[in-house]
Design an enzyme around this catalytic site. Structure first.
Site, PDB file in Angstrom:
ATOM      1  N   TYR A 144     -72.693  16.296 -36.180  1.00  0.00           N
ATOM      2  CA  TYR A 144     -72.364  15.917 -37.560  1.00  0.00           C
ATOM      3  C   TYR A 144     -70.899  16.225 -37.817  1.00  0.00           C
ATOM      4  O   TYR A 144     -70.414  17.306 -37.488  1.00  0.00           O
ATOM      5  CB  TYR A 144     -73.235  16.694 -38.553  1.00  0.00           C
ATOM      6  CG  TYR A 144     -72.943  16.355 -40.009  1.00  0.00           C
ATOM      7  CD1 TYR A 144     -73.210  15.076 -40.504  1.00  0.00           C
ATOM      8  CD2 TYR A 144     -72.391  17.299 -40.869  1.00  0.00           C
ATOM      9  CE1 TYR A 144     -72.949  14.755 -41.827  1.00  0.00           C
ATOM     10  CE2 TYR A 144     -72.129  16.982 -42.207  1.00  0.00           C
ATOM     11  CZ  TYR A 144     -72.412  15.710 -42.675  1.00  0.00           C
ATOM     12  OH  TYR A 144     -72.137  15.388 -43.996  1.00  0.00           O
ATOM     13  N   ASP A 239     -64.448  19.420 -33.341  1.00  0.00           N
ATOM     14  CA  ASP A 239     -64.795  19.648 -34.748  1.00  0.00           C
ATOM     15  C   ASP A 239     -65.270  21.099 -34.854  1.00  0.00           C
ATOM     16  O   ASP A 239     -66.418  21.413 -34.573  1.00  0.00           O
ATOM     17  CB  ASP A 239     -65.882  18.664 -35.183  1.00  0.00           C
ATOM     18  CG  ASP A 239     -66.249  18.866 -36.650  1.00  0.00           C
ATOM     19  OD1 ASP A 239     -65.873  19.902 -37.236  1.00  0.00           O
ATOM     20  OD2 ASP A 239     -66.936  17.974 -37.207  1.00  0.00           O
ATOM     21  N   LYS A 267     -65.092  24.802 -44.004  1.00  0.00           N
ATOM     22  CA  LYS A 267     -65.992  25.916 -44.304  1.00  0.00           C
ATOM     23  C   LYS A 267     -65.242  27.261 -44.423  1.00  0.00           C
ATOM     24  O   LYS A 267     -64.690  27.539 -45.479  1.00  0.00           O
ATOM     25  CB  LYS A 267     -67.140  25.949 -43.296  1.00  0.00           C
ATOM     26  CG  LYS A 267     -67.962  24.639 -43.427  1.00  0.00           C
ATOM     27  CD  LYS A 267     -69.319  24.630 -42.814  1.00  0.00           C
ATOM     28  CE  LYS A 267     -70.115  23.424 -43.319  1.00  0.00           C
ATOM     29  NZ  LYS A 267     -70.355  22.384 -42.342  1.00  0.00           N
TER      30      LYS A 267
HETATM   31  C1  LIG Z   1     -70.136  20.823 -42.598  1.00  0.00           C
HETATM   32  C2  LIG Z   1     -69.519  20.065 -41.486  1.00  0.00           C
HETATM   33  C3  LIG Z   1     -68.627  18.999 -41.711  1.00  0.00           C
HETATM   34  C4  LIG Z   1     -68.381  18.442 -43.077  1.00  0.00           C
HETATM   35  O1  LIG Z   1     -67.752  19.347 -43.921  1.00  0.00           O
HETATM   36  P1  LIG Z   1     -67.885  19.116 -45.528  1.00  0.00           P
HETATM   37  O2  LIG Z   1     -66.979  20.166 -46.075  1.00  0.00           O
HETATM   38  O3  LIG Z   1     -69.325  19.297 -45.847  1.00  0.00           O
HETATM   39  O4  LIG Z   1     -67.400  17.741 -45.799  1.00  0.00           O
HETATM   40  C5  LIG Z   1     -67.987  18.442 -40.628  1.00  0.00           C
HETATM   41  N1  LIG Z   1     -68.217  18.883 -39.384  1.00  0.00           N
HETATM   42  C6  LIG Z   1     -69.073  19.883 -39.116  1.00  0.00           C
HETATM   43  C7  LIG Z   1     -69.267  20.350 -37.715  1.00  0.00           C
HETATM   44  C8  LIG Z   1     -69.772  20.488 -40.159  1.00  0.00           C
HETATM   45  O5  LIG Z   1     -70.678  21.443 -39.893  1.00  0.00           O
END
Ligand SMILES: *Cc1c(COP(=O)(O)O)cnc(C)c1O
Length: 426
Positions: A144, A239, A267
Site C-alpha cells: 500500500y 516506501d 507517519k
Molecule cells: C500509511 C501509508 C501510506 C499513506 O500515507 P497517508 O498519510 O495515509 O496518506 C503510504 N505508504 C505506506 C507504506 C503507508 O503505510
C-alpha cells in the site's frame, strides 16, 4: 464495559460522513461491530467517549512512536502555533527538519516535505517518471502506498479489509501502467522487467511490508531488487512511510544496508500531525520544481506546527537506547503472544520487526499477500473483540500491523498477554 456514547456518535456520523469514518480502515468492516470513538490519549493508553481505557496498539496507525500526547511534542507544537500556524513562505522549522532527515536517512541528500504519505508516494512516482522518461511502474501485491490512482492496484490491507480488489474510478490508463509482482519473489520482478525492457520507471516497495500485516523481507530480496533496478535503469523507491524512524532511526534501508534511489516518509515524521516527505540524491532531486521540470506543490507543505512536532519527535528518537527499548518491548509482546497461541493450540504466526508485529491466524508462515490472505479472518475478528472487551485495542483488521511505542511498558505487555490468554481460553 458500555460503549453507548460511541454507538450514538457513530449513528450520527453515518448520517454525515460516508460510513461514518474519514478513512475506511477506521470502520470495523471486517471484524463487525461499532467503531470506538476516542476522546483522549496519554502514553500507551487511550480512553473512549464512554470512559473505558485501552492499551493502544493502533497508535494512529504508526505516527505515535512516542505514545499519545508526549508532553514535549505537545509543547513544541503549541509554541510553534503561537508564532503563526502557516505562512506559505519558508520558515526555519523546515530547514531544521530537513537537516534531521538528511542526517538520519542514508540515501537522502535533498528532501521535499508534503502533507501525507499518499502525496509522498504519488510525488515519488512522478519524479521517477520525470527522471527516467519512462511510464511503467512495478508494485507488489499487498503493498500500500496511499490512494494515488496509479497505486490503487492490489493495494493490501484497507482494500482487502473492505473486500475491494482494486478501487473503482481509477482511470484504466493509469492502472495499465502499473504492474504487480509478488513480495519476497525477485524472479516475479525480473520477468516483468524483461518483458518490458526500457519501459519501467520505478519499482516501489515497502522494504518491510506493513499493509498485508507485517512481512519482513527475506534474505536477498531487497538486494535482488537493487541489482535488477540498477541493471535495467529503473529507479528503486522504498516506501518507508511506516518503516522510516520505526525499524531503526535510519529506516529499513539502514537495517538491511540496501539503498533505494528515492525514499518516501510519512507517519512518524509528522509527530502526530499531517506530514509526508520524499527524498533522493541531489542529482535525482534536481528534477523537482523549482530546480527542474517536475511540478509538485502544497499550500500547507512544511507547515510550521507539524514541522515543530516532527523535529521534537526525531530529537527524542535520536536519544540513546530508544530503539533498543522499543525492540525489547516488541520482542516481549511477540514471543509472549506466540507462546499463548501455542498453549491454546490456536494456529498462529507472529511476524515482527522493531516496533511492529502482526498475529496471523494461519498455520503456515506468511511471506507475501497470498500466504497472508490464507489467514482465518473470522477467528481474528473474535480475538479482536475479546481484546477490546479486555481493555486492549489492536488494529481492527487481520492485515494490519500492531504498533508498539516507546511509551509501552513491560506491564502494558504483560497486561496485554493476560488479556490474550483470557480471550483465547474463554
Ligand atoms: C500509511 C501509508 C501510506 C499513506 O500515507 P497517508 O498519510 O495515509 O496518506 C503510504 N505508504 C505506506 C507504506 C503507508 O503505510
Amino acid at each position: 464495559m458500555g460503549r453507548q456514547r460511541s454507538a450514538e456518535l457513530f449513528e450520527n456520523a453515518r448520517k454525515l460522513i460516508p460510513g461514518g469514518v474519514n478513512s475506511p480502515a477506521r470502520a470495523w468492516n471486517s471484524v463487525g461491530g461499532t467503531p470506538i470513538f476516542f476522546k483522549r490519549g496519554e502514553g500507551s493508553h487511550a480512553w473512549d467517549e464512554d470512559g473505558n481505557s485501552y492499551i493502544d496498539y493502533v497508535c494512529s496507525w504508526g505516527p505515535l512512536i512516542l505514545g499519545h500526547s508526549h508532553p514535549e511534542i505537545v509543547k513544541a507544537a503549541q509554541d510553534a502555533a503561537v508564532l503563526g500556524t502557516s505562512f506559505g513562505a519558508p520558515t526555519e522549522f523546515e530547514v531544521r527538519m530537513a537537516q534531521l532527515v538528511v542526517d538520519a536517512v542514508p540515501s537522502i541528500e535533498l528532501v521535499r516535505f508534503v502533507s501525507s504519505g499518499t502525496e509522498a508516494a504519488m510525488s515519488a512516482l512522478r519524479l521517477a517518471r520525470a527522471y527516467t522518461g519512462r511510464n511503467r511502474i512495478i508494485k507488489f501485491d499487498g503493498g500500500y502506498h496511499g490512494h494515488d490512482d496509479a497505486l490503487l492496484v492490489e493495494a493490501g490491507s484497507g482494500l482487502a479489509t473492505a473486500g475491494i480488489a482494486n478501487s473503482a474510478g481509477v482511470h484504466p490508463d493509469y492502472a495499465a501502467a502499473t504492474m504487480v509482482a509478488d513480495y519476497n519473489d525477485v524472479e516475479s520482478v525480473e520477468r516483468l522487467l524483461e518483458a518490458h525492457r526500457g519501459e519501467v520507471a520505478a519499482i516501489i516497495v515497502e522494504p518491510i511490508a506493513g499493509n498485508m500485516g507485517v512481512v519482513p523481507p527475506q534474505d536477498g530480496f531487497l538486494q535482488g531488487l537493487r541489482d535488477l533496478a540498477t541493471a535495467h535503469g529503473t529507479l528503486l523507491i522504498f516506501d518507508e512511510v511506516i518503516s522510516g524512524f520505526r525499524a531503526a532511526y535510519g529506516g529499513a534501508q539502514s537495517v538491511y544496508g540496501v539503498m533505494p534511489d528515492i525514499t518516501c516518509l510519512g507517519k512518524i515524521v509528522g509527530g502526530g500531525f499531517p506530514v509526508g516527505a520524499y527524498g533522493a540524491s541531489e542529482e535525482i532531486m534536481q528534477t523537482v520544481a523549482p530546480l527542474g521540470p517536475m511540478y509538485q506543490a502544497g499550500t500547507l507543505s512544511g507547515n510550521p506546527v507539524a514541522m515543530a512536532a516532527g523535529i521534537k519527535t526525531l530529537e527524542l528518537l535520536s536519544e540513546p537506547g530508544v530503539y533498543e527499548g522499543i525492540a525489547a518491548t516488541t520482542d516481549r509482546l511477540a514471543s509472549g503472544l506466540e507462546a499463548i497461541f501455542a498453549e491454546a493450540e490456536v494456529p498462529a504466526q507472529v511476524n515482527s520487526v522493531c516496533g511492529a508485529l502482526t498475529v496471523f491466524f494461519n498455520s503456515n508462515p506468511v511471506s507475501d499477500m497470498k500466504t497472508a490472505s490464507a489467514s482465518d479472518g473470522k477467528s481474528f475478528a473474535r480475538f479482536f473483540h475479546g481484546m477490546t472487551e479486555r481493555g486492549v485495542y489492536p488494529p481492527p483488521s487481520q492485515f494490519e500491523a500492531w504498533f508498539v511505542s516507546a511509551a509501552h511498558t513491560e506491564k502494558d505487555v504483560d497486561d496485554t498477554l493476560a488479556a490474550a490468554r483470557d480471550a483465547l481460553t474463554s
